[in-house]
Design a protein around this motif. Sequence first.
Motif, PDB file in Angstrom:
ATOM      1  N   LEU A 136       0.834  -1.200   0.000  1.00 34.18           N
ATOM      2  CA  LEU A 136       0.000   0.000   0.000  1.00 34.18           C
ATOM      3  C   LEU A 136       0.871   1.253   0.000  1.00 34.18           C
ATOM      4  CD1 LEU A 136      -3.010   0.859   0.187  1.00 34.18           C
ATOM      5  CD2 LEU A 136      -2.692   1.029   2.653  1.00 34.18           C
ATOM      6  N   VAL A 137       1.917   1.262   0.820  1.00 38.17           N
ATOM      7  CA  VAL A 137       2.823   2.410   0.902  1.00 38.17           C
ATOM      8  C   VAL A 137       3.570   2.611  -0.418  1.00 38.17           C
ATOM      9  CG1 VAL A 137       4.899   3.324   2.019  1.00 38.17           C
ATOM     10  CG2 VAL A 137       3.112   2.247   3.397  1.00 38.17           C
ATOM     11  N   VAL A 138       4.043   1.519  -1.008  1.00 37.14           N
ATOM     12  CA  VAL A 138       4.757   1.587  -2.285  1.00 37.14           C
ATOM     13  C   VAL A 138       3.869   2.188  -3.369  1.00 37.14           C
ATOM     14  CG1 VAL A 138       5.662   0.167  -4.183  1.00 37.14           C
ATOM     15  CG2 VAL A 138       6.386  -0.277  -1.829  1.00 37.14           C
ATOM     16  N   ALA A 139       2.622   1.712  -3.458  1.00 34.30           N
ATOM     17  CA  ALA A 139       1.683   2.226  -4.459  1.00 34.30           C
ATOM     18  C   ALA A 139       1.351   3.691  -4.198  1.00 34.30           C
ATOM     19  CB  ALA A 139       0.412   1.384  -4.451  1.00 34.30           C
ATOM     20  N   ALA A 140       1.214   4.068  -2.927  1.00 35.28           N
ATOM     21  CA  ALA A 140       0.881   5.451  -2.573  1.00 35.28           C
ATOM     22  C   ALA A 140       2.012   6.405  -2.952  1.00 35.28           C
ATOM     23  CB  ALA A 140       0.592   5.548  -1.077  1.00 35.28           C
ATOM     24  N   LEU A 141       3.248   6.040  -2.656  1.00 33.31           N
ATOM     25  CA  LEU A 141       4.397   6.877  -3.004  1.00 33.31           C
ATOM     26  C   LEU A 141       4.509   7.047  -4.521  1.00 33.31           C
ATOM     27  CD1 LEU A 141       7.106   5.539  -0.517  1.00 33.31           C
ATOM     28  CD2 LEU A 141       5.999   7.781  -0.472  1.00 33.31           C
ATOM     29  N   SER A 142       4.321   5.958  -5.243  1.00 31.46           N
ATOM     30  CA  SER A 142       4.377   6.012  -6.711  1.00 31.46           C
ATOM     31  C   SER A 142       3.272   6.910  -7.250  1.00 31.46           C
ATOM     32  CB  SER A 142       4.227   4.606  -7.301  1.00 31.46           C
ATOM     33  OG  SER A 142       5.171   3.730  -6.748  1.00 31.46           O
ATOM     34  N   GLY A 143       2.095   6.797  -6.649  1.00 31.93           N
ATOM     35  CA  GLY A 143       0.958   7.598  -7.077  1.00 31.93           C
ATOM     36  C   GLY A 143       1.167   9.079  -6.830  1.00 31.93           C
ATOM     37  N   CYS A 144       1.768   9.448  -5.703  1.00 29.26           N
ATOM     38  CA  CYS A 144       2.019  10.861  -5.380  1.00 29.26           C
ATOM     39  C   CYS A 144       2.979  11.487  -6.397  1.00 29.26           C
ATOM     40  CB  CYS A 144       2.589  10.988  -3.972  1.00 29.26           C
ATOM     41  SG  CYS A 144       1.369  10.733  -2.656  1.00 29.26           S
ATOM     42  N   VAL A 145       4.044  10.766  -6.736  1.00 22.66           N
ATOM     43  CA  VAL A 145       4.993  11.260  -7.741  1.00 22.66           C
ATOM     44  C   VAL A 145       4.279  11.457  -9.075  1.00 22.66           C
ATOM     45  CG1 VAL A 145       7.086  10.726  -9.049  1.00 22.66           C
ATOM     46  CG2 VAL A 145       6.966  10.179  -6.616  1.00 22.66           C
ATOM     47  N   ASN A 146       3.464  10.483  -9.443  1.00 25.81           N
ATOM     48  CA  ASN A 146       2.721  10.537 -10.697  1.00 25.81           C
ATOM     49  C   ASN A 146       1.781  11.741 -10.743  1.00 25.81           C
ATOM     50  OD1 ASN A 146       1.363   9.828 -13.104  1.00 25.81           O
ATOM     51  ND2 ASN A 146      -0.136   8.656 -11.953  1.00 25.81           N
ATOM     52  N   VAL A 147       1.007  11.965  -9.672  1.00 25.92           N
ATOM     53  CA  VAL A 147       0.034  13.066  -9.619  1.00 25.92           C
ATOM     54  C   VAL A 147       0.723  14.416  -9.766  1.00 25.92           C
ATOM     55  CG1 VAL A 147      -1.552  14.318  -8.093  1.00 25.92           C
ATOM     56  CG2 VAL A 147      -1.737  11.845  -8.317  1.00 25.92           C
ATOM     57  N   LEU A 148       1.785  14.628  -9.015  1.00 29.09           N
ATOM     58  CA  LEU A 148       2.468  15.920  -9.031  1.00 29.09           C
ATOM     59  C   LEU A 148       3.077  16.235 -10.399  1.00 29.09           C
ATOM     60  CD1 LEU A 148       4.205  15.747  -5.542  1.00 29.09           C
ATOM     61  CD2 LEU A 148       2.249  17.169  -6.189  1.00 29.09           C
ATOM     62  N   LEU A 149       3.505  15.213 -11.115  1.00 26.12           N
ATOM     63  CA  LEU A 149       4.134  15.419 -12.415  1.00 26.12           C
ATOM     64  C   LEU A 149       3.139  15.550 -13.564  1.00 26.12           C
ATOM     65  CD1 LEU A 149       7.219  12.990 -12.227  1.00 26.12           C
ATOM     66  CD2 LEU A 149       7.206  15.479 -11.984  1.00 26.12           C
ATOM     67  N   THR A 150       1.999  14.871 -13.476  1.00 26.37           N
ATOM     68  CA  THR A 150       1.087  14.795 -14.631  1.00 26.37           C
ATOM     69  C   THR A 150      -0.242  15.519 -14.465  1.00 26.37           C
ATOM     70  OG1 THR A 150       0.089  12.696 -13.886  1.00 26.37           O
ATOM     71  CG2 THR A 150       2.078  12.560 -15.247  1.00 26.37           C
ATOM     72  N   ASN A 151      -0.514  16.132 -13.310  1.00 31.37           N
ATOM     73  CA  ASN A 151      -1.802  16.795 -13.090  1.00 31.37           C
ATOM     74  C   ASN A 151      -2.154  17.837 -14.160  1.00 31.37           C
ATOM     75  OD1 ASN A 151      -4.055  16.984 -10.927  1.00 31.37           O
ATOM     76  ND2 ASN A 151      -3.567  19.114 -11.359  1.00 31.37           N
ATOM     77  N   PRO A 152      -1.192  18.656 -14.645  1.00 31.39           N
ATOM     78  CA  PRO A 152      -1.536  19.647 -15.684  1.00 31.39           C
ATOM     79  C   PRO A 152      -2.164  19.022 -16.937  1.00 31.39           C
ATOM     80  CG  PRO A 152       0.599  20.151 -14.741  1.00 31.39           C
ATOM     81  CD  PRO A 152       0.204  18.807 -14.193  1.00 31.39           C
ATOM     82  N   ILE A 153      -1.700  17.851 -17.305  1.00 35.16           N
ATOM     83  CA  ILE A 153      -2.247  17.194 -18.501  1.00 35.16           C
ATOM     84  C   ILE A 153      -3.722  16.869 -18.298  1.00 35.16           C
ATOM     85  CG2 ILE A 153      -2.069  15.191 -20.036  1.00 35.16           C
ATOM     86  CD1 ILE A 153       0.890  14.997 -19.231  1.00 35.16           C
ATOM     87  N   TRP A 154      -4.077  16.373 -17.099  1.00 38.37           N
ATOM     88  CA  TRP A 154      -5.454  15.957 -16.851  1.00 38.37           C
ATOM     89  C   TRP A 154      -6.403  17.143 -16.678  1.00 38.37           C
ATOM     90  CZ3 TRP A 154      -5.816  11.601 -18.791  1.00 38.37           C
ATOM     91  CH2 TRP A 154      -4.791  10.670 -18.666  1.00 38.37           C
ATOM     92  N   VAL A 155      -5.873  18.295 -16.264  1.00 37.49           N
ATOM     93  CA  VAL A 155      -6.694  19.509 -16.224  1.00 37.49           C
ATOM     94  C   VAL A 155      -7.117  19.881 -17.644  1.00 37.49           C
ATOM     95  CG1 VAL A 155      -6.710  21.984 -15.715  1.00 37.49           C
ATOM     96  CG2 VAL A 155      -5.672  20.399 -14.093  1.00 37.49           C
ATOM     97  N   VAL A 156      -6.173  19.820 -18.571  1.00 36.36           N
ATOM     98  CA  VAL A 156      -6.457  20.134 -19.976  1.00 36.36           C
ATOM     99  C   VAL A 156      -7.440  19.122 -20.571  1.00 36.36           C
ATOM    100  CG1 VAL A 156      -5.443  20.302 -22.288  1.00 36.36           C
ATOM    101  CG2 VAL A 156      -4.252  21.294 -20.323  1.00 36.36           C
ATOM    102  N   VAL A 157      -7.257  17.849 -20.270  1.00 37.66           N
ATOM    103  CA  VAL A 157      -8.154  16.804 -20.783  1.00 37.66           C
ATOM    104  C   VAL A 157      -9.578  17.035 -20.286  1.00 37.66           C
ATOM    105  CG1 VAL A 157      -8.713  14.338 -20.684  1.00 37.66           C
ATOM    106  CG2 VAL A 157      -6.351  15.059 -21.040  1.00 37.66           C
ATOM    107  N   THR A 158      -9.739  17.342 -19.001  1.00 32.79           N
ATOM    108  CA  THR A 158     -11.075  17.584 -18.443  1.00 32.79           C
ATOM    109  C   THR A 158     -11.742  18.763 -19.133  1.00 32.79           C
ATOM    110  OG1 THR A 158     -10.406  16.711 -16.280  1.00 32.79           O
ATOM    111  CG2 THR A 158     -12.355  18.116 -16.333  1.00 32.79           C
ATOM    112  N   ARG A 159     -10.984  19.838 -19.379  1.00 32.53           N
ATOM    113  CA  ARG A 159     -11.553  20.996 -20.074  1.00 32.53           C
ATOM    114  C   ARG A 159     -12.050  20.620 -21.466  1.00 32.53           C
ATOM    115  NH1 ARG A 159     -10.748  26.124 -17.857  1.00 32.53           N
ATOM    116  NH2 ARG A 159     -10.442  25.800 -15.636  1.00 32.53           N
TER     117      ARG A 159
END
Length: 337
Positions: free
Chosen positions: A115-138
């Motif tokens: 659970l911790v391993v997946a959470a850490l990986s997910g946090c790195v992913n979110v911080l790096l790729t969030n701008p892309i998903w904001v554009v996709v949602t728009r």
Amino acid sequence: MSDALINGLAGAGGGIIAQLITYPLQTVNTRQQTERDLKKEKRKIGPVEQMCQVVKHEGWERLYGGLTPSLVGTAASQGVYYYFYQIFRKKAELAAIERKQKGVGDGTVGMFSSLVVAALSGCVNVLLTNPIWVVVTRMQTHTQASKKVHSDCEPLPEAAVLATIEPPPYGTGHAIQEVYDEAGVRGFWKGVFPTLIMVSNPSIQFMLYETMLKKLRKRRALNGKNDVTALEIFLLGALAKLGATVVTYPLLVVKSRLQAKQVTTGDKRHHYKGTLDAILKMIQYEGLSGFYKGMSTKIVQSVLAAAVLFMVKEELVRSIRLLLIKDAINIVTSKAH
């Protein structure tokens, strides 16, 4: 080639294929999540009917609005996630072996560590790729937002009717400019807080997946059978994603509301200043049911996408490793001769 890189590339490839197959459902689901019509009497329609309406009134291409940045986002997200997941997983495995040598544990990574391993990986992913998903949602919600401006105006002027039937082109560049004009650079990280909390979704998903896969492989090994099949990987991925989606769906709705175009004039019930403001207004004006809008569509889309992703990823990892082994054998053979 490192194991982390192999898993990263395989994850990116699997994510792209899953995205292409399920994208129309994702578009419909995003529209359902961001629908802010507060009228109780509005008839609810299913995902298939809504897809038919989009095709009828807006054309097939609108089901794939934002597909290009979404594919980029999927490849980036899956690649980043699996790359860091494998790195953190290796560290967890080494830590487990060290604990076993000290007489603690059985040398395997437990559920909490997974659970911790997946959470850490997910946090790195979110911080790096969030701008892309904001554009996709728009891009996925653009037409819906444009049509709502005229929804209560009757009769519509001829120019407005034409604009509603044939909305002006809205591409990636328009979406990026719109987000920047609204909130500057920080606008590309809208919804990042609930998204970070939603890291629990893939964490739960991978914890369930790894646990079920480990048990299945142990059972197969005891019976002297071969490794698990692609179909079994598909089913395990589907079950894991189903459990994770049911638990975390309300956060996904809040995230989509924040990333969609905000209503800055008129009804303030439709304007969200932040995560807490969105949650409170949704509870006040829509009730708890507002947090589960489009959930049935999301379950179908996310479970299918996850199942395809896991199946394709495992096959790609297996194929890449076989190719590397063959190349190594060929190199050794050529040197021997």
